[in-house]
Write a protein that holds these residues in place. Structure first.
Motif, PDB file in Angstrom:
ATOM      1  N   ARG A   3      -6.111  -1.598  -3.716  1.00  0.00           N
ATOM      2  CA  ARG A   3      -7.072  -1.733  -2.622  1.00  0.00           C
ATOM      3  C   ARG A   3      -8.296  -2.542  -3.050  1.00  0.00           C
ATOM      4  O   ARG A   3      -8.819  -3.346  -2.277  1.00  0.00           O
ATOM      5  CB  ARG A   3      -7.512  -0.333  -2.160  1.00  0.00           C
ATOM      6  N   ILE A   4      -8.740  -2.359  -4.278  1.00  0.00           N
ATOM      7  CA  ILE A   4      -9.882  -3.130  -4.768  1.00  0.00           C
ATOM      8  C   ILE A   4      -9.543  -4.618  -4.807  1.00  0.00           C
ATOM      9  O   ILE A   4     -10.362  -5.468  -4.419  1.00  0.00           O
ATOM     10  CB  ILE A   4     -10.334  -2.621  -6.148  1.00  0.00           C
ATOM     11  N   PHE A   5      -8.338  -4.945  -5.243  1.00  0.00           N
ATOM     12  CA  PHE A   5      -7.934  -6.351  -5.259  1.00  0.00           C
ATOM     13  C   PHE A   5      -7.962  -6.951  -3.854  1.00  0.00           C
ATOM     14  O   PHE A   5      -8.456  -8.060  -3.649  1.00  0.00           O
ATOM     15  CB  PHE A   5      -6.521  -6.495  -5.838  1.00  0.00           C
ATOM     16  N   LEU A   6      -7.429  -6.215  -2.885  1.00  0.00           N
ATOM     17  CA  LEU A   6      -7.280  -6.761  -1.539  1.00  0.00           C
ATOM     18  C   LEU A   6      -8.547  -6.662  -0.694  1.00  0.00           C
ATOM     19  O   LEU A   6      -8.562  -7.100   0.451  1.00  0.00           O
ATOM     20  CB  LEU A   6      -6.113  -6.062  -0.829  1.00  0.00           C
ATOM     21  N   TYR A  42       0.833  -1.210   0.000  1.00  0.00           N
ATOM     22  CA  TYR A  42       0.000   0.000   0.000  1.00  0.00           C
ATOM     23  C   TYR A  42       0.867   1.259   0.000  1.00  0.00           C
ATOM     24  O   TYR A  42       0.601   2.227  -0.728  1.00  0.00           O
ATOM     25  CB  TYR A  42      -0.912   0.013   1.222  1.00  0.00           C
ATOM     26  N   GLU A  43       1.908   1.240   0.815  1.00  0.00           N
ATOM     27  CA  GLU A  43       2.796   2.406   0.895  1.00  0.00           C
ATOM     28  C   GLU A  43       3.492   2.644  -0.440  1.00  0.00           C
ATOM     29  O   GLU A  43       3.590   3.797  -0.913  1.00  0.00           O
ATOM     30  CB  GLU A  43       3.831   2.185   2.000  1.00  0.00           C
ATOM     31  N   ALA A  44       3.967   1.555  -1.057  1.00  0.00           N
ATOM     32  CA  ALA A  44       4.628   1.688  -2.354  1.00  0.00           C
ATOM     33  C   ALA A  44       3.641   2.144  -3.426  1.00  0.00           C
ATOM     34  O   ALA A  44       3.992   2.918  -4.324  1.00  0.00           O
ATOM     35  CB  ALA A  44       5.260   0.351  -2.748  1.00  0.00           C
ATOM     36  N   ALA A  45       2.398   1.684  -3.330  1.00  0.00           N
ATOM     37  CA  ALA A  45       1.378   2.077  -4.308  1.00  0.00           C
ATOM     38  C   ALA A  45       1.071   3.565  -4.213  1.00  0.00           C
ATOM     39  O   ALA A  45       0.837   4.233  -5.228  1.00  0.00           O
ATOM     40  CB  ALA A  45       0.111   1.251  -4.091  1.00  0.00           C
ATOM     41  N   ARG A  46       1.064   4.121  -2.989  1.00  0.00           N
ATOM     42  CA  ARG A  46       0.809   5.551  -2.815  1.00  0.00           C
ATOM     43  C   ARG A  46       1.921   6.396  -3.429  1.00  0.00           C
ATOM     44  O   ARG A  46       1.694   7.545  -3.821  1.00  0.00           O
ATOM     45  CB  ARG A  46       0.664   5.877  -1.336  1.00  0.00           C
ATOM     46  N   GLU A  47       3.127   5.819  -3.505  1.00  0.00           N
ATOM     47  CA  GLU A  47       4.266   6.554  -4.051  1.00  0.00           C
ATOM     48  C   GLU A  47       4.415   6.378  -5.562  1.00  0.00           C
ATOM     49  O   GLU A  47       5.302   6.960  -6.173  1.00  0.00           O
ATOM     50  CB  GLU A  47       5.549   6.086  -3.359  1.00  0.00           C
TER      51      GLU A  47
END
Length: 377
Positions: free
Chosen positions: A214-217, A198-203
């Motif tokens: 987030r939809i996947f998880l 999640y942190e890497a996705a925000r970056e």
């Protein structure tokens, strides 16, 4: 007399010219015409088959077979309403079997014919769908894929049995064995690994990456389902996204949790006019976003790119689906509830993705079979 015809056609998936050789045998046996044919990838193998099958004894046996050609049987099969034993089939699978046995009488297709076709199938290039069309992966089809082809073939023969076209099913009673399949991907994300992703996705440079992940998880959705998600499928009032057609050809509703709804509301404000896709390609808004490179960068930033030697233990987008199903079961959801969220069609398929650890099984046994028993006492 035997004859060989040559056919050349362009493979729609690869664009390559494919040459095949069909060997024919035609005779009069006991006053009636008898024919037999088979397709081969080389002229030499076609000639060898002619030499082996031109004897009167072979044609006498052929003369006793009955039923339509396999190509005609397939035509009738696909038009018939599905019943138990004939529900599973794929058009691409049937096309492969039509190429192998189309001109043969249904009753003459033997175990040897099917096993020989399976050997050819195992050398067939595996394909994957991309935005620009279907592409070869550089690998051959997996044992699981071969077994799905056999399942489609079995459905056709079940139809023939039901309609008394044949008396013996050539795939049954171990005559054609299924291939041993891989146990499937085993990786389940830990809470710490989810947080890192999640942190890497925000970056990520792509601003929709966090919502995408987030939809996947929170749904256990498949990659194709999320990428093809359109705004017309989103119902924020009901907190669902309705997918009209899934991999199983059935509609499915994805649950939208609170923070996903909030992110979708924000994304809706900046959606381009020329696209209905939720996760659109910024360069070509009329298409879904190619996520491969972005997802690779996210895993690398999270320290989860090829972090284990065994490919089955590495993190892929499908790992999120496996993770969701396992978490739901471990937290008390039953199989039916889990399948309702993840969209698995059968219990058998769901079990492939859910592997509770031994410790979890012990805890469940203690809680449900021992502690409850004591409470009743």
């Amino acid at each position: 007399m035997g004859s060989i015809t040559v056919t050349k056609k362009i493979d729609s998936a690869t664009g390559k010219v494919v040459t095949s050789y069909r060997a024919f045998i035609r005779r009069q046996v006991n006053g009636k015409p008898v024919s037999k044919s088979k397709v081969f990838p080389t002229k030499t193998s076609a000639k060898d088959w002619l030499r082996e099958n031109e004897s009167d004894a072979a044609l006498q046996q052929l003369g006793r077979t009955r039923g339509p050609t396999f190509a005609d049987l397939i035509e009738d099969f696909v038009k018939a309403p599905p019943v138990r034993g004939t529900k599973f089939w794929s058009a691409s699978h049937l096309e492969f079997w039509r190429e192998q046995f189309g001109c043969m009488k249904t009753g003459e297709i033997s175990r040897g014919d099917i096993n020989a076709a399976v050997a050819r199938l195992q050398n067939k290039p595996a394909m994957r769908r991309a935005h620009e069309g279907v592409k070869e992966t550089g690998q051959t089809v997996t044992p699981a894929t071969v077994n799905r082809y056999l399942a489609s073939l079995s459905s056709v023969f079940n139809y023939a049995i039901n309609h008394e076209i044949i008396d013996v099913h050539p795939l049954k009673a171990g005559k054609v064995k299924k291939l041993k399949e891989s146990g499937g991907r085993r990786r389940i994300l830990t809470p710490a690994e989810e947080d890192r992703l999640y942190e890497a996705a925000r970056e990520a440079r792509w601003p929709m990456m966090w919502l995408f992940l987030r939809i996947f998880l929170t749904t256990g959705a498949r990659k194709s389902e999320v990428l093809k998600l359109r705004w017309k499928d989103i119902n924020l009032d009901e907190s669902v996204a309705v997918i009209p057609k899934t991999k199983n050809d059935d509609p499915r509703a994805l649950p939208l949790v609170t923070d996903v709804k909030t992110a979708l509301l924000e994304a809706q404000k900046v959606r381009p006019l020329g696209s209905d896709f939720v996760f659109f390609d910024p360069r070509r808004p009329e298409r879904p976003k190619p996520v491969e490179e972005t997802w690779k960068a996210v895993r690398q930033r999270a320290g989860l790119l090829n972090d284990r030697d065994d490919p089955l233990d590495r993190v892929y987008l499908h790992t999120t689906r496996h993770t969701v199903a396992t978490k739901l079961l471990k937290k008390g959801a039953n199989i039916a509830q889990t399948a309702n969220i993840t969209g698995h069609k059968t219990l058998a398929m769901l079990k492939r993705y859910t592997h509770l650890a031994a410790a979890d099984a012990v805890d469940l046994a203690q809680k449900l079979l021992v502690d409850d028993e004591r409470g009743e006492a």
